[in-house]
Write an enzyme that holds these catalytic residues in place. Structure first.
Site, PDB file in Angstrom:
ATOM      1  N   ASN A   1     -13.359 135.053  73.020  1.00 17.06           N
ATOM      2  CA  ASN A   1     -14.757 134.901  72.582  1.00 17.06           C
ATOM      3  C   ASN A   1     -14.892 134.592  71.094  1.00 17.06           C
ATOM      4  O   ASN A   1     -15.730 133.793  70.686  1.00 17.06           O
ATOM      5  CB  ASN A   1     -15.549 136.170  72.908  1.00 17.06           C
ATOM      6  CG  ASN A   1     -15.694 136.373  74.397  1.00 17.06           C
ATOM      7  OD1 ASN A   1     -16.131 135.481  75.112  1.00 17.06           O
ATOM      8  ND2 ASN A   1     -15.282 137.538  74.878  1.00 17.06           N
TER       9      ASN A   1
ATOM     10  N   SER B   1     -18.028 138.931  59.190  1.00 17.10           N
ATOM     11  CA  SER B   1     -18.464 140.339  59.197  1.00 17.10           C
ATOM     12  C   SER B   1     -17.858 141.131  58.055  1.00 17.10           C
ATOM     13  O   SER B   1     -16.763 140.830  57.558  1.00 17.10           O
ATOM     14  CB  SER B   1     -18.025 140.980  60.517  1.00 17.10           C
ATOM     15  OG  SER B   1     -18.172 142.373  60.482  1.00 17.10           O
TER      16      SER B   1
ATOM     17  N   TYR C   1     -11.378 143.342  65.822  1.00 20.68           N
ATOM     18  CA  TYR C   1     -12.622 142.564  65.663  1.00 20.68           C
ATOM     19  C   TYR C   1     -12.643 141.918  64.278  1.00 20.68           C
ATOM     20  O   TYR C   1     -12.932 140.727  64.132  1.00 20.68           O
ATOM     21  CB  TYR C   1     -13.825 143.491  65.874  1.00 20.68           C
ATOM     22  CG  TYR C   1     -15.126 142.932  65.365  1.00 20.68           C
ATOM     23  CD1 TYR C   1     -15.744 141.848  65.985  1.00 20.68           C
ATOM     24  CD2 TYR C   1     -15.741 143.495  64.234  1.00 20.68           C
ATOM     25  CE1 TYR C   1     -16.942 141.338  65.492  1.00 20.68           C
ATOM     26  CE2 TYR C   1     -16.929 142.995  63.745  1.00 20.68           C
ATOM     27  CZ  TYR C   1     -17.527 141.907  64.372  1.00 20.68           C
ATOM     28  OH  TYR C   1     -18.702 141.397  63.878  1.00 20.68           O
TER      29      TYR C   1
ATOM     30  N   LYS D   1     -12.696 137.933  62.977  1.00 15.89           N
ATOM     31  CA  LYS D   1     -13.662 137.337  62.053  1.00 15.89           C
ATOM     32  C   LYS D   1     -12.935 136.664  60.881  1.00 15.89           C
ATOM     33  O   LYS D   1     -13.319 135.581  60.440  1.00 15.89           O
ATOM     34  CB  LYS D   1     -14.640 138.412  61.558  1.00 15.89           C
ATOM     35  CG  LYS D   1     -15.596 138.864  62.632  1.00 15.89           C
ATOM     36  CD  LYS D   1     -16.566 137.746  62.975  1.00 15.89           C
ATOM     37  CE  LYS D   1     -17.154 137.841  64.336  1.00 15.89           C
ATOM     38  NZ  LYS D   1     -18.080 136.761  64.668  1.00 15.89           N
TER      39      LYS D   1
HETATM   40  N1  LIG Z   1     -25.433 142.694  64.032  1.00 11.17           N
HETATM   41  C1  LIG Z   1     -24.742 142.853  62.902  1.00 11.17           C
HETATM   42  O1  LIG Z   1     -25.075 143.721  62.073  1.00 11.17           O
HETATM   43  C2  LIG Z   1     -23.564 141.967  62.616  1.00 11.17           C
HETATM   44  C3  LIG Z   1     -23.217 140.896  63.424  1.00 11.17           C
HETATM   45  N2  LIG Z   1     -22.151 140.096  63.071  1.00 11.17           N
HETATM   46  C4  LIG Z   1     -21.796 138.939  63.870  1.00 11.17           C
HETATM   47  O2  LIG Z   1     -22.949 138.210  64.192  1.00 11.17           O
HETATM   48  C5  LIG Z   1     -22.820 137.637  65.487  1.00 11.17           C
HETATM   49  C6  LIG Z   1     -23.996 138.068  66.343  1.00 11.17           C
HETATM   50  O3  LIG Z   1     -23.956 139.476  66.447  1.00 11.17           O
HETATM   51  P1  LIG Z   1     -25.110 140.291  67.176  1.00 11.17           P
HETATM   52  O4  LIG Z   1     -26.296 139.440  67.317  1.00 11.17           O
HETATM   53  O5  LIG Z   1     -25.210 141.590  66.513  1.00 11.17           O
HETATM   54  O6  LIG Z   1     -24.417 140.512  68.589  1.00 11.17           O
HETATM   55  P2  LIG Z   1     -25.106 140.450  70.017  1.00 11.17           P
HETATM   56  O7  LIG Z   1     -24.123 140.985  70.993  1.00 11.17           O
HETATM   57  O8  LIG Z   1     -26.460 141.048  69.965  1.00 11.17           O
HETATM   58  O9  LIG Z   1     -25.250 138.882  70.215  1.00 11.17           O
HETATM   59  C7  LIG Z   1     -24.143 138.064  70.475  1.00 11.17           C
HETATM   60  C8  LIG Z   1     -24.579 137.028  71.469  1.00 11.17           C
HETATM   61  O10 LIG Z   1     -23.484 136.157  71.703  1.00 11.17           O
HETATM   62  C9  LIG Z   1     -23.414 135.906  73.098  1.00 11.17           C
HETATM   63  N3  LIG Z   1     -22.022 135.606  73.427  1.00 11.17           N
HETATM   64  C10 LIG Z   1     -20.961 136.424  73.310  1.00 11.17           C
HETATM   65  N4  LIG Z   1     -19.853 135.791  73.709  1.00 11.17           N
HETATM   66  C11 LIG Z   1     -20.238 134.548  74.088  1.00 11.17           C
HETATM   67  C12 LIG Z   1     -19.548 133.436  74.610  1.00 11.17           C
HETATM   68  N5  LIG Z   1     -18.225 133.480  74.856  1.00 11.17           N
HETATM   69  N6  LIG Z   1     -20.246 132.298  74.870  1.00 11.17           N
HETATM   70  C13 LIG Z   1     -21.589 132.253  74.657  1.00 11.17           C
HETATM   71  N7  LIG Z   1     -22.304 133.297  74.199  1.00 11.17           N
HETATM   72  C14 LIG Z   1     -21.625 134.432  73.909  1.00 11.17           C
HETATM   73  C15 LIG Z   1     -23.907 137.160  73.787  1.00 11.17           C
HETATM   74  O11 LIG Z   1     -24.399 136.894  75.085  1.00 11.17           O
HETATM   75  C16 LIG Z   1     -24.985 137.635  72.824  1.00 11.17           C
HETATM   76  O12 LIG Z   1     -26.264 137.172  73.198  1.00 11.17           O
HETATM   77  C17 LIG Z   1     -21.486 138.086  66.044  1.00 11.17           C
HETATM   78  O13 LIG Z   1     -20.547 137.058  65.855  1.00 11.17           O
HETATM   79  C18 LIG Z   1     -21.138 139.288  65.191  1.00 11.17           C
HETATM   80  O14 LIG Z   1     -19.753 139.433  65.071  1.00 11.17           O
HETATM   81  C19 LIG Z   1     -21.425 140.337  61.952  1.00 11.17           C
HETATM   82  C20 LIG Z   1     -21.689 141.410  61.154  1.00 11.17           C
HETATM   83  C21 LIG Z   1     -22.795 142.298  61.403  1.00 11.17           C
HETATM   84  O1  LIG Z   2     -19.744 143.302  62.326  1.00 13.70           O
HETATM   85  C1  LIG Z   2     -20.521 144.173  62.646  1.00 13.70           C
HETATM   86  O2  LIG Z   2     -20.947 145.042  61.695  1.00 13.70           O
HETATM   87  C2  LIG Z   2     -22.128 145.826  61.900  1.00 13.70           C
HETATM   88  C3  LIG Z   2     -22.110 146.939  60.867  1.00 13.70           C
HETATM   89  O3  LIG Z   2     -20.930 147.666  61.026  1.00 13.70           O
HETATM   90  P1  LIG Z   2     -20.941 149.238  61.231  1.00 13.70           P
HETATM   91  O4  LIG Z   2     -19.519 149.641  61.052  1.00 13.70           O
HETATM   92  O5  LIG Z   2     -21.860 149.796  60.179  1.00 13.70           O
HETATM   93  O6  LIG Z   2     -21.487 149.511  62.613  1.00 13.70           O
HETATM   94  C4  LIG Z   2     -22.165 146.345  63.330  1.00 13.70           C
HETATM   95  O7  LIG Z   2     -23.331 147.115  63.540  1.00 13.70           O
HETATM   96  C5  LIG Z   2     -22.140 145.147  64.251  1.00 13.70           C
HETATM   97  O8  LIG Z   2     -22.197 145.554  65.608  1.00 13.70           O
HETATM   98  C6  LIG Z   2     -20.851 144.397  64.047  1.00 13.70           C
HETATM   99  O9  LIG Z   2     -20.893 143.196  64.783  1.00 13.70           O
END
Ligand SMILES: NC(=O)C1=CN([C@@H]2O[C@H](COP(=O)(O)OP(=O)(O)OC[C@H]3O[C@@H](n4cnc5c(N)ncnc54)[C@H](O)[C@@H]3O)[C@@H](O)[C@H]2O)C=CC1
Ligand SMILES: O=C1O[C@H](COP(=O)(O)O)[C@@H](O)[C@H](O)[C@H]1O
Length: 251
Positions: free
Chosen positions: A88, A113, A150, A154
């Protein structure tokens, strides 16, 4: 002229922040992609493609006519096992970059991340580094130092971006997102408060990633928190990022 933007991972939390924040932006024509179909409780601008980024043909088709890509799709769990991050987050990201180059896309903003550099948070530095009077700060030019698989995935996405920029001239910005939490900063979580990214700053930051000119960049994606151990200077200088939120001054 409107820019065509492909947003992968559109159904997720970061996707929601960006779509909701920029939906009224008339200069963008959105193509949203996620393996999860759209839900009825949300409004989506533009067309929605249900596809998996590990499906090369589907990604190539979704990339046709696209100017800029915001690549969020992936497994966001810090506990994600290799069996998941390999397809993924690593294979899928390579497929996105490769298809972008072949389709003549100008730029890709990659959702990296804080976990790509999580191992800088050593026992000696914590919890002091999460506090305002501590001087330790990461700038974005330090080597990755993941604390979990993870984070490795990244850091690998960042490295793939470096390759596709150097070899093919693709503009790539890797945003090391902190902690995106809706409506308010994380509660009773010093580390999360120091790297809070508000929804409105998130939308603005990725808006700048689509509009700005750059070659290859790594920036931190956090709000302008009083407490911060990630510098946002590079995001300000290169992207024109002007965050409005601050975890220490949130009502
Ligand atoms: N939410 C946060 O605070 C942070 C998020 N990120 C990064 O941001 C991105 C989005 O994260 P979130 O929105 O929090 O996660 P999330 O899980 O809410 O959204 C990820 C989306 O990607 C889709 N997805 C996953 N694998 C897939 C695939 N193989 N093909 C198509 N769609 C796929 C899922 O269905 C989901 O809708 C991720 O790459 C995550 O690593 C990085 C740091 C912090
Ligand atoms: O990369 C990510 O980081 C956020 C923040 O990290 P955390 O250690 O404070 O939880 C995390 O919430 C998110 O799921 C992850 O994709």
């Amino acid at each position: 002229m409107a820019q065509s933007v492909l947003l992968t991972g559109a159904s997720g939390r970061v996707g929601e922040a960006i779509v909701d924040g920029l939906a009224d932006e008339r200069e963008y024509e959105w193509r949203l992609l996620d393996r999860d179909p759209p839900t009825s409780d949300r409004d989506y601008p533009g067309e929605f493609v249900v596809a998996d980024i590990t499906d090369e043909d589907a990604v190539r088709e979704a990339m046709e006519g696209i100017d800029a890509v915001v690549h969020l799709a992936g497994d966001p769990r810090k506990t994600a096992p290799w069996e998941s991050v390999l397809p993924n987050n690593i294979d899928g990201t390579q497929t996105v970059y490769e298809a972008a180059v072949d389709a003549g896309v100008e730029k890709v903003a990659f959702a990296s991340s804080n976990h790509a550099v999580g191992a800088y948070e050593t026992d000696e530095r914590t919890p002091e580094m999460y506090r305002e009077d501590d001087e330790f700060q990461l700038e974005g030019d330090e080597l990755p130092r993941p604390g979990n698989l993870y984070g490795v995935s990244k850091a690998t996405g960042e490295l793939l971006g470096r390759y596709y920029h150097d070899e093919y001239g693709l503009s790539v910005v890797c945003v090391r997102i902190g902690n995106l939490t809706k409506d308010h900063p994380p509660i009773d979580y010093e580390r999360g408060q120091a790297m809070w990214l508000s929804h409105r700053d998130c939308a603005h930051l990725f808006d700048r990633c689509i509009r700005a000119e750059y070659g290859y960049e790594i920036v931190y994606g956090i709000s302008d928190n009083d407490r911060k151990y990630y510098s946002i200077d590079r995001a300000r200088d290169v992207l024109g990022y002007e965050p409005q939120d601050n975890s220490a001054r949130h009502d």
